[in-house]
Write a protein that holds these residues in place. Structure first.
Motif, PDB file in Angstrom:
ATOM      1  N   ASP A  36       0.840  -1.197   0.000  1.00  0.00           N
ATOM      2  CA  ASP A  36       0.000   0.000   0.000  1.00  0.00           C
ATOM      3  C   ASP A  36       0.875   1.247   0.000  1.00  0.00           C
ATOM      4  N   ALA A  75     -11.485  14.085  -1.849  1.00  0.00           N
ATOM      5  CA  ALA A  75     -11.092  13.010  -0.922  1.00  0.00           C
ATOM      6  C   ALA A  75     -11.368  13.409   0.525  1.00  0.00           C
ATOM      7  N   GLU A  79     -15.689  11.814  -0.809  1.00  0.00           N
ATOM      8  CA  GLU A  79     -16.264  11.401  -2.086  1.00  0.00           C
ATOM      9  C   GLU A  79     -15.684  10.089  -2.624  1.00  0.00           C
ATOM     10  N   PHE A  80     -14.524   9.687  -2.131  1.00  0.00           N
ATOM     11  CA  PHE A  80     -13.889   8.470  -2.641  1.00  0.00           C
ATOM     12  C   PHE A  80     -13.781   7.383  -1.574  1.00  0.00           C
ATOM     13  N   ASP A  81     -14.439   7.561  -0.467  1.00  0.00           N
ATOM     14  CA  ASP A  81     -14.340   6.603   0.624  1.00  0.00           C
ATOM     15  C   ASP A  81     -14.753   5.191   0.209  1.00  0.00           C
ATOM     16  N   HIS A  82     -15.671   5.075  -0.734  1.00  0.00           N
ATOM     17  CA  HIS A  82     -16.150   3.754  -1.147  1.00  0.00           C
ATOM     18  C   HIS A  82     -15.067   2.967  -1.893  1.00  0.00           C
ATOM     19  N   TYR A  83     -13.943   3.600  -2.261  1.00  0.00           N
ATOM     20  CA  TYR A  83     -12.837   2.882  -2.907  1.00  0.00           C
ATOM     21  C   TYR A  83     -11.843   2.334  -1.884  1.00  0.00           C
ATOM     22  N   GLY A  84     -11.902   2.802  -0.664  1.00  0.00           N
ATOM     23  CA  GLY A  84     -10.911   2.453   0.357  1.00  0.00           C
ATOM     24  C   GLY A  84     -11.218   1.163   1.077  1.00  0.00           C
ATOM     25  N   GLN A  86     -12.460  -1.368   3.658  1.00  0.00           N
ATOM     26  CA  GLN A  86     -13.658  -1.498   4.466  1.00  0.00           C
ATOM     27  C   GLN A  86     -13.260  -2.012   5.843  1.00  0.00           C
TER      28      GLN A  86
END
Length: 91
Positions: A36, A75, A79-84, A86
């Motif tokens: 990462d 970010a 707005e992009f939390d759904h890509y991170g 879980q």
């Protein structure tokens, strides 16, 4: 993908000058040895570069400072939390 051309730093069509050895690469403190690892660097002309630190000779994507600013605002707003990652909590 749109590649930047820059007369100021000598970059042409995404061929950034001395990218692997450029001293300005910064890795996020949340990076880890499991892969990462995203790094960013700012060139003297103001362009921002992004790469995977595990592949310093691999692809580098360049953006203008205003493009990065727009992304960071989104970010920070979530707005992009759904890509991170879980996070699962156990009760």
């Amino acid at each position: 993908m749109r590649l930047l051309d820059c007369d100021k730093c000598g970059a042409a069509s995404g061929h950034w000058p001395s990218c692997p050895n450029y001293p300005g690469w910064q890795k996020a403190t949340a990076s880890n040895p499991n892969g990462d690892c995203v790094e960013m660097a700012r060139l003297p002309c103001g362009h921002i570069l992004i790469r995977n630190s595990h592949d310093p000779l691999g692809p580098v994507v360049g953006f203008t400072a205003s493009e990065i600013a727009a992304f960071l605002i989104g970010a920070k707003a979530g707005e992009f939390d759904h890509y991170g990652l879980q996070i699962v909590t156990m009760s």
